[in-house]
Design an enzyme around this catalytic site. Sequence first.
Site, PDB file in Angstrom:
ATOM      1  N   ASP A 125       3.226   7.053  22.324  1.00 56.38           N
ATOM      2  CA  ASP A 125       3.960   5.900  22.846  1.00 56.38           C
ATOM      3  C   ASP A 125       4.699   5.205  21.713  1.00 56.38           C
ATOM      4  O   ASP A 125       4.337   5.344  20.540  1.00 56.38           O
ATOM      5  CB  ASP A 125       2.975   4.871  23.443  1.00 56.38           C
ATOM      6  N   LYS A 173       7.142   4.576  25.763  1.00 57.52           N
ATOM      7  CA  LYS A 173       7.228   3.563  26.763  1.00 57.52           C
ATOM      8  C   LYS A 173       7.321   2.178  26.155  1.00 57.52           C
ATOM      9  O   LYS A 173       6.363   1.709  25.604  1.00 57.52           O
ATOM     10  CB  LYS A 173       5.950   3.571  27.602  1.00 57.52           C
ATOM     11  N   MET A 232       2.278  -6.463  30.993  1.00 59.30           N
ATOM     12  CA  MET A 232       3.694  -6.202  31.309  1.00 59.30           C
ATOM     13  C   MET A 232       4.287  -7.319  32.164  1.00 59.30           C
ATOM     14  O   MET A 232       5.066  -7.052  33.078  1.00 59.30           O
ATOM     15  CB  MET A 232       3.849  -4.856  32.037  1.00 59.30           C
TER      16      MET A 232
HETATM   17  N1  SAH Z   1      -2.866   1.025  27.943  1.00 57.28           N
HETATM   18  C1  SAH Z   1      -2.465  -0.218  27.308  1.00 57.28           C
HETATM   19  C2  SAH Z   1      -1.531  -1.036  28.166  1.00 57.28           C
HETATM   20  C3  SAH Z   1      -0.184  -0.382  28.386  1.00 57.28           C
HETATM   21  S1  SAH Z   1       0.919  -1.375  29.301  1.00 57.28           S
HETATM   22  C4  SAH Z   1      -3.721  -1.026  26.952  1.00 57.28           C
HETATM   23  O1  SAH Z   1      -4.825  -0.611  27.368  1.00 57.28           O
HETATM   24  O2  SAH Z   1      -3.622  -2.035  26.260  1.00 57.28           O
HETATM   25  C5  SAH Z   1       1.776  -2.258  28.010  1.00 57.28           C
HETATM   26  C6  SAH Z   1       1.372  -3.713  28.049  1.00 57.28           C
HETATM   27  O3  SAH Z   1       0.140  -3.893  27.381  1.00 57.28           O
HETATM   28  C7  SAH Z   1       2.338  -4.651  27.358  1.00 57.28           C
HETATM   29  O4  SAH Z   1       3.423  -5.001  28.188  1.00 57.28           O
HETATM   30  C8  SAH Z   1       1.440  -5.840  27.087  1.00 57.28           C
HETATM   31  O5  SAH Z   1       1.262  -6.605  28.253  1.00 57.28           O
HETATM   32  C9  SAH Z   1       0.114  -5.150  26.769  1.00 57.28           C
HETATM   33  N2  SAH Z   1      -0.091  -4.970  25.311  1.00 57.28           N
HETATM   34  C10 SAH Z   1      -0.160  -3.803  24.643  1.00 57.28           C
HETATM   35  N3  SAH Z   1      -0.427  -4.015  23.340  1.00 57.28           N
HETATM   36  C11 SAH Z   1      -0.559  -5.348  23.181  1.00 57.28           C
HETATM   37  C12 SAH Z   1      -0.843  -6.197  22.074  1.00 57.28           C
HETATM   38  N4  SAH Z   1      -1.078  -5.710  20.859  1.00 57.28           N
HETATM   39  N5  SAH Z   1      -0.898  -7.535  22.291  1.00 57.28           N
HETATM   40  C13 SAH Z   1      -0.693  -8.045  23.503  1.00 57.28           C
HETATM   41  N6  SAH Z   1      -0.409  -7.298  24.586  1.00 57.28           N
HETATM   42  C14 SAH Z   1      -0.341  -5.967  24.433  1.00 57.28           C
END
Ligand code: SAH
Length: 253
Positions: free
Chosen positions: A37, A58, A171
């Site tokens: 990703d 993504k 998201m």
């Molecule tokens: N599988 C991932 C989520 C993917 S969707 C997980 O388990 O975290 C992508 C979303 O995850 C982003 O839009 C945001 O809302 C969140 N996200 C991912 N990394 C982040 C971070 N370091 N801090 C805050 N939100 C995060």
Amino acid sequence: MTAMGTVYLVGAGPGAPDLLTLRAADLLRRADIVFHDALVHADTLALAEKAEKIAVGKRCGRHSTAQRFINKRLIDAAHRYAVVVRLKGGDPMLFGRAQEEIDALQEAGIEYTVVPGITAALAASATLGISLTRRGMSRNVTFITPRTGKGEDAHDWARSALAADTCAIYMGVGEAAQIAATLMDRGASPDLPVVVLENASLPEQRSVALRLSELGTTAGFGFTGPAVILLGEVYERLQPVTAALASRRTDAA
Ligand code: SAH
């Protein structure tokens, strides 16, 4: 032709490279090819010393590779390599489209293994020092995204948000105003405590604490990194001091 390889769906964690499991690190070292990703940290990718590295999206609103094409590339790679890693931000099993990949791999008769990672909401909770659950106040947590893919039916995400004691919205920052309006429309209190936390676990992490009625103003904070919206009574105690708290914790990190 039978495939020789195994596809590993691996969680890269929320951002900080040292929030990776030992299992994930070991697989990266052994990987022949890594499909990753956009959000994966460069130091994490660097562990995959001998692997070819291929970015497959993504990142909201920007170009990303079509899911069906990713599935096909994983299958093709498993016919050529022994260790194929599909590296996903956070945990693969949460808003990571892992099921589509697993189904495609199963259908193609390819071996697969899932390696969990730390999801964004858990990293955010660690930063804030606020437990998602709390005795007498919050006995459940819900992970929500209001986002629907193209051609997908609309779903009533607000119903789950309203039913939850604590709610982590993924998201959602780009549509924060709409989220707040919908929730208040459906009966949520305008005073409900909210925290928006960007880049959880990374040195540049930032957060803001506000009330649901103010969530629409987050556009003004210029969040451009990945961010989670956390809602619930457990965040009440952060209300006046979050910005200072978060920057202090960042300094200490
Ligand atoms: N599988 C991932 C989520 C993917 S969707 C997980 O388990 O975290 C992508 C979303 O995850 C982003 O839009 C945001 O809302 C969140 N996200 C991912 N990394 C982040 C971070 N370091 N801090 C805050 N939100 C995060």
